[in-house]
Design an enzyme around this catalytic site. Structure first.
Site, PDB file in Angstrom:
ATOM      1  N   THR A  73     -17.882  34.785   5.899  1.00 26.38           N
ATOM      2  CA  THR A  73     -18.164  36.450   5.860  1.00 26.38           C
ATOM      3  C   THR A  73     -16.571  37.151   6.064  1.00 26.38           C
ATOM      4  OG1 THR A  73     -20.204  35.810   6.940  1.00 26.38           O
ATOM      5  CG2 THR A  73     -19.537  38.109   6.587  1.00 26.38           C
ATOM      6  N   ASP A 117     -24.704  35.926   1.216  1.00 27.45           N
ATOM      7  CA  ASP A 117     -24.608  34.755   2.137  1.00 27.45           C
ATOM      8  C   ASP A 117     -25.750  33.527   1.625  1.00 27.45           C
ATOM      9  OD1 ASP A 117     -23.551  33.591   4.256  1.00 27.45           O
ATOM     10  OD2 ASP A 117     -24.615  34.569   5.920  1.00 27.45           O
TER      11      ASP A 117
END
Ligand code: ADP
Length: 346
Positions: A73, A117
């Site tokens: 991330t 994600d």
């Protein structure tokens, strides 16, 4: 194709993902130069970004794979920052229907980075829908239903998809092939984790000495997120004891309180080892382990097992998990059944 739904509100701020705290975001590097380690991945991203800037185009789509907490991330956000682009984060379980994705895609501005994600968990209908958006920056949506249904092709602004996955192998080959850059993050070396610890302590406004940073690093399973989690607890302990510095003694005491042993094993790791030990050499399936731990199978496979496998304590076999001799020692039990029952021993 999908039924039209109005776009979701646009959001340029980093979106906290499930399980993420404001402090996690605060500790994230804010520039690629602050990102510690993973030199090959960082280099490849830098080259791709520099070339994209020269061409005046968004960066090619990027697939980042690796265990949880290794910085996927963070890197996605850094791509957006370095490109001076907007950042929009979501995760595959939130994209149940093509319409969920269409709303996000139509809300993107030119050059934006869309971070997805757990991208291996996209339903195939949503994944196929993404193909056109990734390749040609178009999506087909269906307006109305039944006899009046008609398809409208909408342009999507050129964007960069950054997908993160803990299971690259689960991605369909045609999907994987649509990413221009495929990068794998590996667990970090202890020296890199120690640098991350020192940097995080600076942001947490607490002093740390080199030996203490190294001690935290060596018990953090190769994972920056674990370093940061331990440091937050150690800072708590230091503060209640009226200290301004994390030293080696505090690390040992604090991590022992958290149930972390010298090798970085947690109580849950020891439970896995003792469960396998009790099976006396018979393979144990992941389902059984998950039930014993009260966790879901995915967490066992993605979060706990990789460290035990890397440390050489357990082996995955087609029939289940077994302990290695080192694992048996770590579990503190006798080794193979024949060690306990030394038939034929002189
Ligand atoms: P992932 O998306 O792979 O699960 P994250 O990007 O959320 O991991 O990283 C977890 C935390 O670890 C972040 O809050 C960030 O502070 C820290 N972190 C990860 N990688 C690095 C790195 N290379 N340098 C410094 N901090 C890092």
């Amino acid at each position: 194709m999908t039924t039209f739904e109005p776009p979701l509100p646009r959001d340029n701020e980093p979106t906290p993902l499930p399980g993420e705290s404001a402090l996690d975001i605060a500790l994230r590097p804010k520039a690629l130069a602050e990102f510690v380690g993973q030199p090959l991945v960082v280099d490849n991203l830098r080259i791709a970004m520099t070339a994209a800037k020269l061409r005046g185009e968004p960066v090619d789509h990027v697939l980042l794979s690796g265990l949880p907490g290794l910085g996927k991330t963070t890197l996605a956000e850094l791509v957006a920052r370095e490109m001076g682009a907007g950042f929009r984060a979501t995760s595959a379980p939130a994209l149940e229907r093509p319409a969920d994705l269409a709303g996000i895609l139509t809300g993107l501005s030119a050059g934006d980075v869309l971070f997805v994600d757990e991208i291996h968990r996209l339903p195939s209908t949503v994944e196929e829908y993404l193909y056109g958006a990734m390749e040609d920056f178009v999506i087909d949506i269906v307006l109305d239903q039944g006899a009046r249904a008609r398809t409208v092709r909408l342009d999507v602004k050129p964007f960069t998809l950054v997908g993160a996955t803990t299971r690259e192998g689960l991605l369909a080959p045609p999907f994987r092939a649509r990413f221009g850059l495929i990068e794998r993050l590996e667990p970090y070396a202890i020296e890199d984790l120690a640098r991350i610890a020192i940097r995080s302590c600076g942001l947490l406004k607490i002093d740390v000495d080199a030996a203490a940073a190294a001690a935290v690093a060596s018990r953090s399973r190769g994972t920056p997120r674990v370093v940061n989690r331990f440091l937050r607890r150690l800072r708590d302990l230091a503060q209640v004891e009226g200290r301004t510095r994390i030293d080696r003694e505090l690390v040992d005491r604090g991590l022992t309180r958290l149930g972390v042993d010298d090798r970085g094993l947690l109580a849950v790791d020891r439970l896995i080892l003792s469960t396998l030990a009790r099976a006396g050499g018979e393979p144990v399936g992941v389902k059984t382990l998950a039930i014993t731990l009260g966790e879901d199978e995915r967490t066992v496979e993605d979060v706990y097992e990789p460290h035990l496998i890397r440390e050489g304590f357990i082996l995955k076999t087609p029939r289940g998990r077994i302990l290695t001799p080192d694992g048996e020692k770590a579990a503190g039990v006798p080794a193979r059944p024949d060690d306990r029952l030394p038939f034929g021993a002189g």
